[in-house]
Design a protein around this motif. Sequence first.
Motif: not given
Length: 162
Positions: A100-110
Amino acid sequence: MALALLFASLPLAGKLFLGGWGFDGAPAIACLCLVSAAYLYFAGRERRRPIPDSAAILDKAIRLAAAGETGRGVALLDEALRLSPRLWQARQYRGQMRLGEPDAAAAALQDFTEAIRLAPGEPHLYILRSHVFTLLGQESSARADLETAARLGGDSGAQVAQ
């Protein structure tokens, strides 16, 4: 404690050495010293904080996220992972909150990748990670995760995610 033992031993010492049970107040003084020693022992002990339960922290983090406080929820999940690094559910929920946070897709992927490493038999983790791959434009990885989820028994979830 030493005073309690001393006063408790006085009547016995009087009987052995003097031949009579003298020292009439000695047992009462011994009891008073014993109670005082016990009180001071327990009052002076360092208080131990109970170890927080990771599942309770997980539940509280989910409730915070549902109330819109994702930042506090993520912080609680970080604490749960510090206490139990192998708690894959905390990584899953943290990844979902980060989506739900902007630009946090990489952290979610991890987070999803680490959750899959800890629980490779959970099809919904692959579905969540495929969603992140789609957001990042990695369609082939997204399809591979959906196929893995379908193979593990998450057919209905994989179809919904497509």
